[in-house]
Design an enzyme around this catalytic site. Structure first.
Site, mmCIF file in Angstrom:
data_model
loop_
_atom_site.group_PDB
_atom_site.id
_atom_site.type_symbol
_atom_site.label_atom_id
_atom_site.label_comp_id
_atom_site.label_asym_id
_atom_site.label_seq_id
_atom_site.Cartn_x
_atom_site.Cartn_y
_atom_site.Cartn_z
ATOM 1 N N VAL A 125 0.844 -1.199 0.000
ATOM 2 C CA VAL A 125 0.000 0.000 0.000
ATOM 3 C C VAL A 125 0.881 1.252 0.000
ATOM 4 O O VAL A 125 2.090 1.178 0.215
ATOM 5 C CB VAL A 125 -0.963 0.027 1.217
ATOM 6 C CG1 VAL A 125 -1.881 -1.190 1.172
ATOM 7 C CG2 VAL A 125 -0.193 0.058 2.527
ATOM 8 N N ASN A 126 0.256 2.383 -0.256
ATOM 9 C CA ASN A 126 1.004 3.638 -0.330
ATOM 10 C C ASN A 126 1.486 4.089 1.045
ATOM 11 O O ASN A 126 0.807 3.874 2.057
ATOM 12 C CB ASN A 126 0.163 4.734 -1.011
ATOM 13 C CG ASN A 126 -1.310 4.642 -0.675
ATOM 14 O OD1 ASN A 126 -1.842 3.553 -0.471
ATOM 15 N ND2 ASN A 126 -1.957 5.775 -0.575
ATOM 16 N N CYS A 165 8.468 8.594 -5.192
ATOM 17 C CA CYS A 165 9.310 8.046 -4.124
ATOM 18 C C CYS A 165 10.577 8.809 -3.754
ATOM 19 O O CYS A 165 10.896 8.888 -2.568
ATOM 20 C CB CYS A 165 9.665 6.607 -4.458
ATOM 21 S SG CYS A 165 8.203 5.564 -4.391
HETATM 22 N N1 LIG Z 1 5.769 3.539 -7.604
HETATM 23 C C1 LIG Z 1 6.939 2.950 -7.640
HETATM 24 O O1 LIG Z 1 7.593 2.913 -8.687
HETATM 25 C C2 LIG Z 1 7.520 2.300 -6.434
HETATM 26 C C3 LIG Z 1 6.891 2.370 -5.194
HETATM 27 N N2 LIG Z 1 7.422 1.753 -4.092
HETATM 28 C C4 LIG Z 1 6.724 1.756 -2.814
HETATM 29 O O2 LIG Z 1 5.625 0.853 -2.893
HETATM 30 C C5 LIG Z 1 4.512 1.309 -2.118
HETATM 31 C C6 LIG Z 1 3.286 1.409 -3.002
HETATM 32 O O3 LIG Z 1 3.532 2.351 -4.021
HETATM 33 P P1 LIG Z 1 2.583 2.483 -5.277
HETATM 34 O O4 LIG Z 1 2.229 1.127 -5.777
HETATM 35 O O5 LIG Z 1 3.229 3.441 -6.192
HETATM 36 O O6 LIG Z 1 1.285 3.143 -4.600
HETATM 37 P P2 LIG Z 1 -0.179 3.311 -5.212
HETATM 38 O O7 LIG Z 1 -0.779 4.470 -4.549
HETATM 39 O O8 LIG Z 1 -0.117 3.248 -6.708
HETATM 40 O O9 LIG Z 1 -0.946 1.976 -4.746
HETATM 41 C C7 LIG Z 1 -1.265 1.692 -3.428
HETATM 42 C C8 LIG Z 1 -2.653 1.037 -3.386
HETATM 43 O O10 LIG Z 1 -2.913 0.566 -2.059
HETATM 44 C C9 LIG Z 1 -4.313 0.652 -1.839
HETATM 45 N N3 LIG Z 1 -4.601 0.593 -0.397
HETATM 46 C C10 LIG Z 1 -4.261 1.459 0.575
HETATM 47 N N4 LIG Z 1 -4.679 1.024 1.773
HETATM 48 C C11 LIG Z 1 -5.314 -0.157 1.567
HETATM 49 C C12 LIG Z 1 -5.956 -1.104 2.421
HETATM 50 N N5 LIG Z 1 -6.022 -0.921 3.746
HETATM 51 N N6 LIG Z 1 -6.495 -2.208 1.866
HETATM 52 C C13 LIG Z 1 -6.434 -2.415 0.526
HETATM 53 N N7 LIG Z 1 -5.825 -1.557 -0.318
HETATM 54 C C14 LIG Z 1 -5.277 -0.432 0.185
HETATM 55 C C15 LIG Z 1 -4.684 1.965 -2.463
HETATM 56 O O11 LIG Z 1 -6.070 2.027 -2.757
HETATM 57 C C16 LIG Z 1 -3.799 1.978 -3.736
HETATM 58 O O12 LIG Z 1 -4.495 1.484 -4.869
HETATM 59 C C17 LIG Z 1 4.966 2.635 -1.511
HETATM 60 O O13 LIG Z 1 5.464 2.383 -0.227
HETATM 61 C C18 LIG Z 1 6.093 3.077 -2.420
HETATM 62 O O14 LIG Z 1 7.033 3.861 -1.740
HETATM 63 C C19 LIG Z 1 8.580 1.027 -4.196
HETATM 64 C C20 LIG Z 1 9.233 0.911 -5.392
HETATM 65 C C21 LIG Z 1 8.756 1.527 -6.609
HETATM 66 O O1 LIG Z 2 11.182 3.487 -5.020
HETATM 67 C C1 LIG Z 2 10.797 3.825 -6.112
HETATM 68 O O2 LIG Z 2 9.710 4.342 -6.332
HETATM 69 C C2 LIG Z 2 11.657 3.705 -7.322
HETATM 70 O O3 LIG Z 2 12.214 5.019 -7.555
HETATM 71 C C3 LIG Z 2 12.997 5.130 -8.717
HETATM 72 O O4 LIG Z 2 12.236 4.789 -9.867
HETATM 73 P P1 LIG Z 2 11.245 5.828 -10.579
HETATM 74 O O5 LIG Z 2 10.978 6.975 -9.682
HETATM 75 O O6 LIG Z 2 10.112 5.045 -11.082
HETATM 76 O O7 LIG Z 2 12.042 6.345 -11.876
HETATM 77 P P2 LIG Z 2 13.569 6.798 -12.103
HETATM 78 O O8 LIG Z 2 13.991 6.263 -13.392
HETATM 79 O O9 LIG Z 2 14.426 6.518 -10.951
HETATM 80 O O10 LIG Z 2 13.418 8.368 -12.276
HETATM 81 C C4 LIG Z 2 13.087 9.211 -11.188
HETATM 82 C C5 LIG Z 2 13.161 10.661 -11.615
HETATM 83 O O11 LIG Z 2 14.519 11.062 -11.811
HETATM 84 C C6 LIG Z 2 14.684 11.620 -13.090
HETATM 85 N N1 LIG Z 2 16.043 11.310 -13.584
HETATM 86 C C7 LIG Z 2 16.497 10.032 -13.562
HETATM 87 C C8 LIG Z 2 17.761 9.726 -14.007
HETATM 88 C C9 LIG Z 2 18.598 10.749 -14.489
HETATM 89 O O12 LIG Z 2 19.755 10.547 -14.910
HETATM 90 N N2 LIG Z 2 18.114 12.016 -14.498
HETATM 91 C C10 LIG Z 2 16.847 12.322 -14.052
HETATM 92 O O13 LIG Z 2 16.452 13.501 -14.069
HETATM 93 C C11 LIG Z 2 13.583 11.008 -13.932
HETATM 94 O O14 LIG Z 2 13.289 11.793 -15.051
HETATM 95 C C12 LIG Z 2 12.459 10.956 -12.937
HETATM 96 O O15 LIG Z 2 11.795 12.186 -12.865
HETATM 97 C C13 LIG Z 2 14.169 4.144 -8.629
HETATM 98 O O16 LIG Z 2 14.925 4.206 -9.844
HETATM 99 C C14 LIG Z 2 13.671 2.731 -8.402
HETATM 100 O O17 LIG Z 2 14.783 1.853 -8.232
HETATM 101 C C15 LIG Z 2 12.783 2.701 -7.159
HETATM 102 O O18 LIG Z 2 12.252 1.417 -6.970
#
Ligand SMILES: NC(=O)C1=CN([C@@H]2O[C@H](COP(=O)(O)OP(=O)(O)OC[C@H]3O[C@@H](n4cnc5c(N)ncnc54)[C@H](O)[C@@H]3O)[C@@H](O)[C@H]2O)C=CC1
Ligand SMILES: O=C(O)[C@H]1O[C@H](OP(=O)(O)OP(=O)(O)OC[C@H]2O[C@@H](n3ccc(=O)[nH]c3=O)[C@H](O)[C@@H]2O)[C@H](O)[C@@H](O)[C@@H]1O
Length: 464
Positions: free
Chosen positions: A91-92, A278
Site C-alpha cells: 500500500v502507499n 518516491c
Molecule cells: N511507484 C513505484 O515505482 C515504487 C513504489 N514503491 C513503494 O511501494 C509502495 C506502493 O507504491 P505504489 O504502488 O506506487 O502506490 P499506489 O498508490 O499506486 O498503490 C497503493 C494502493 O494501495 C491501496 N490501499 C491502501 N490502503 C489499503 C488497504 N487498507 N487495503 C487495501 N488496499 C489499500 C490503495 O487504494 C492503492 O491502490 C509505496 O510504499 C512506495 O514507496 C517502491 C518501489 C517503486
Molecule cells: O522506489 C521507487 O519508487 C523507485 O524510484 C525510482 O524509480 P522511478 O521513480 O520510477 O524512476 P527513475 O527512473 O528513478 O526516475 C526518477 C526521476 O529522476 C529523473 N532522472 C532520472 C535519471 C537521471 O539521470 N536524471 C533524471 O532527471 C527522472 O526523469 C524521474 O523524474 C528508482 O529508480 C527505483 O529503483 C525505485 O524502486
C-alpha cells in the site's frame, strides 16, 4: 514450506506489476491482488487488457497471460487474507500531511490498517511481507500489532523492498539486479520464512541474485538506494547550472566522468528535476529518521538533495520568464509532457506540475500535451497544490490532444518529459506554428541544439 497462495494488499504501481510477474513466472502459485479502490480493481479486470489502470510497456501482455489462470484482482480483502499463506503489503506510504513529522515522516496509517486487518482475518499462520517502502524498524511495529491483536496464529515478518523503476517495470521485475529479503536470521521459523520467499523468486531469478539480510538492513537499504540515486540526479543538476555559466556542457561532463568505472554512466542525465512518488518522499523520510535520532549533520546532508531539486525546477521556470523579456503574462506557453518520466502515465511529484504552477503565478496561458496523461489528472495535480482555486486553474490551463496543437500560436515551448515522440516531432512545423521569436526550452536535453537553431528557434537547454 512451499508457498501456494499469495495475497497482495494494494493494486498500485508496485503491487499490480510485481504480482503479475510472480503469477507469470510461477504458474503453480495462486496470486490474488486486492484493493479497497473498486474503480482500480475494475480496471485491472477490464475485459480489454489495454484498459488496465497502469501504463507500463509490456505489462498488458503479462496480465493477459496470467489473469484468470493464477492471477486475480479483487476487492474482497478479508477473504484473500485468510486464504493466503503469504501476504504482501504494497500500500502507499506517502509523506505525512498533518501532525508530528508533517511534510517529512512517512504516513504509516495504511500500513497499520493492513496489519490490523491481517490480524483480524487470519485463521492460519502467515508470512507477512513488507513490499511498501518503510522507515527502518517498521517491522517491529507490525509485529507488535499482529501479535497483540491476532487470533493466536503465528506471523513471520519479512522485508522485501521493491527496486523497479516505472516505465521499465516489466524488465526490472523479470531480470532484477538483485532481490532483497530481510528476515529473522536468528530463528528457525525466521529462516524458514526467508527460504519460502527465496523459493518464490527462484522460479526466475538466479539464487546468486537473491540477497538475504536482517530486517533492519533490508528496510534501510531501500531508503538508501533511492537516496543515492536521487543524489546523483541532484549532483548532475547542480553542475548543470555551473555549466550554463561557464561554457561547459553537462552532457560532455557527464560522459567524461561516467567513463570512470568507479562513477559509471547511469543516472547522470541532467533534467528539470527529478519527480516520481518516491525519491522525495523517501529522502524526506530518511531526513526525518536522522533528525529524530539527533543526527543533525546526516539529516542536513541528505536534505540538500531535495533543496537542490526544488531549486532546479524553480530555476527552469524562472529562466523561461527572464528569456521571454521578463514577462509571460498573457503569453501562451506550450508544455510538452506532464508525466514525471517517459513511458509512464504516473505524474506524482512531476517537475511539470511545479513549473506550470510557477508560470500560472506569472499569469501565463499554459497549454499541455502528454501522450499518456489525461486532462482530469493534470487538473487534479494542479488543484492538489492549492495555489489557486479550481476555477482559476481551469481558466488558464488547457489540455490538448497533440503536440502540434499545443504549439499553435505559442510564444514558447518547454519540453518537460523525454517522450521519444517529441524527439521525432516535426519541429519545422512547430516553428511555423509559433509566434516569433520562437523560444524552445529543453528541460530534458532531448533535442539537438544545432538542428533546432538551424530551423530558427531561440534554443535553451538545461546545462549548456
Ligand atoms: N511507484 C513505484 O515505482 C515504487 C513504489 N514503491 C513503494 O511501494 C509502495 C506502493 O507504491 P505504489 O504502488 O506506487 O502506490 P499506489 O498508490 O499506486 O498503490 C497503493 C494502493 O494501495 C491501496 N490501499 C491502501 N490502503 C489499503 C488497504 N487498507 N487495503 C487495501 N488496499 C489499500 C490503495 O487504494 C492503492 O491502490 C509505496 O510504499 C512506495 O514507496 C517502491 C518501489 C517503486
Ligand atoms: O522506489 C521507487 O519508487 C523507485 O524510484 C525510482 O524509480 P522511478 O521513480 O520510477 O524512476 P527513475 O527512473 O528513478 O526516475 C526518477 C526521476 O529522476 C529523473 N532522472 C532520472 C535519471 C537521471 O539521470 N536524471 C533524471 O532527471 C527522472 O526523469 C524521474 O523524474 C528508482 O529508480 C527505483 O529503483 C525505485 O524502486
Amino acid at each position: 514450506m512451499k508457498v501456494k497462495n499469495i495475497c497482495c494488499i494494494g493494486a498500485g504501481y508496485v503491487g499490480g506489476p510485481t504480482m503479475a510477474i510472480i503469477a507469470q513466472k510461477a504458474p503453480g502459485i495462486k496470486v490474488t491482488v486486492v484493493d479497497i479502490n473498486e474503480k482500480r480493481i475494475a480496471a485491472w479486470n477490464d475485459a480489454d487488457v489495454k484498459n488496465i489502470p497502469i501504463y507500463e510497456p509490456g505489462l498488458a501482455e503479462v496480465v493477459a497471460e496470467a489473469r484468470g489462470r493464477n492471477l486475480f484482482f479483487s476487492t474482497e480483502v478479508d477473504k484473500a487474507i485468510d486464504e493466503a499463506d503469504m501476504i504482501f503489503i504494497s500500500v502507499n506510504t506517502p509523506t505525512k500531511t498533518y501532525g508530528i513529522g508533517k511534510g517529512m515522516a512517512a504516513d504509516l496509517k495504511f500500513i497499520e490498517l493492513c496489519a490490523r486487518q491481517i490480524a483480524r482475518f487470519s485463521t492460519t499462520d502467515k508470512i507477512v511481507v513488507e513490499k511498501s517502502t518503510l522507515p527502518v524498524r517498521t517491522a517491529e511495529a507490525l509485529k507488535s500489532i499482529l501479535d497483540n491483536t491476532g487470533n493466536g496464529v503465528n506471523f513471520q515478518i519479512l522485508s522485501n523492498p521493491e527496486f523497479l523503476a516505472e516505465g521499465t517495470a516489466v524488465n526490472d521485475l523479470q531480470a532484477p539486479d538483485r532481490v532483497l529479503i530481510g528476515g529473522d536470521l536468528d530463528t528457525e521459523a525466521g529462516k524458514e520464512a526467508i527460504n519460502a520467499l527465496v523459493d518464490v523468486y527462484a522460479h526466475w531469478v538466479p539464487r546468486t541474485n537473491i540477497l538475504t539480510t536482517n530486517v533492519w538492513s533490508s528496510e534501510l537499504s531501500k531508503l538508501t538506494a533511492n537516496a543515492f540515486l536521487a543524489q546523483r540526479v541532484s549532483s548532475i543538476n547542480a553542475l548543470s547550472e555551473l555549466c550554463e555559466q561557464t561554457g561547459a556542457d553537462i552532457k560532455e561532463v557527464a560522459k567524461a566522468i561516467g567513463m570512470d568505472s568507479r562513477i559509471g554512466p547511469k543516472f547522470l542525465q541532467a533534467s528539470v528535476g527529478f519527480g516520481g512518488s518516491c525519491f522525495q518522499k523517501d529522502i524526506l523520510n530518511l531526513v526525518y529518521i536522522s533528525k529524530s535520532l539527533g543526527l543533525t549533520e546526516v539529516a542536513d546532508y541528505w536534505e540538500q538533495v531535495i533543496i537542490m531539486n526544488d531549486h532546479q525546477k524553480r530555476r527552469f521556470a524562472a529562466k523561461m520568464v527572464k528569456t521571454l523579456y521578463n514577462t509571460v503574462s498573457g503569453k501562451k506557453i506550450a508544455m510538452l509532457g506532464w508525466a514525471f518520466k517517459k513511458d509512464t502515465n504516473d505524474t506524482r511529484e512531476s517537475a511539470a506540475i511545479y513549473v506550470a504552477d510557477y508560470l500560472l503565478n506569472e499569469r501565463a496561458e499554459v497549454v499541455v500535451y502528454d501522450p499518456k496523461v489525461s486532462e482530469e489528472q493534470i487538473l487534479a495535480d494542479l488543484d492538489y497544490l492549492n495555489t489557486r482555486s479550481a476555477e482559476e486553474n481551469r481558466a488558464n490551463i488547457t489540455v490538448v490532444n497533440s503536440a502540434l496543437e499545443a504549439t499553435q500560436g505559442a510564444h514558447a515551448v518547454a519540453i518537460m518529459t523525454e517522450w521519444d515522440a517529441f524527439k521525432t516531432l516535426d519541429w519545422k512545423q512547430v516553428y511555423h506554428n509559433m509566434l516569433k521569436p520562437a523560444f524552445l526550452f529543453d528541460g530534458r536535453r532531448l533535442l539537438d541544439r544545432h538542428e533546432l537553431e538551424a530551423l530558427g528557434f531561440e534554443f535553451y537547454a538545461i546545462g549548456s
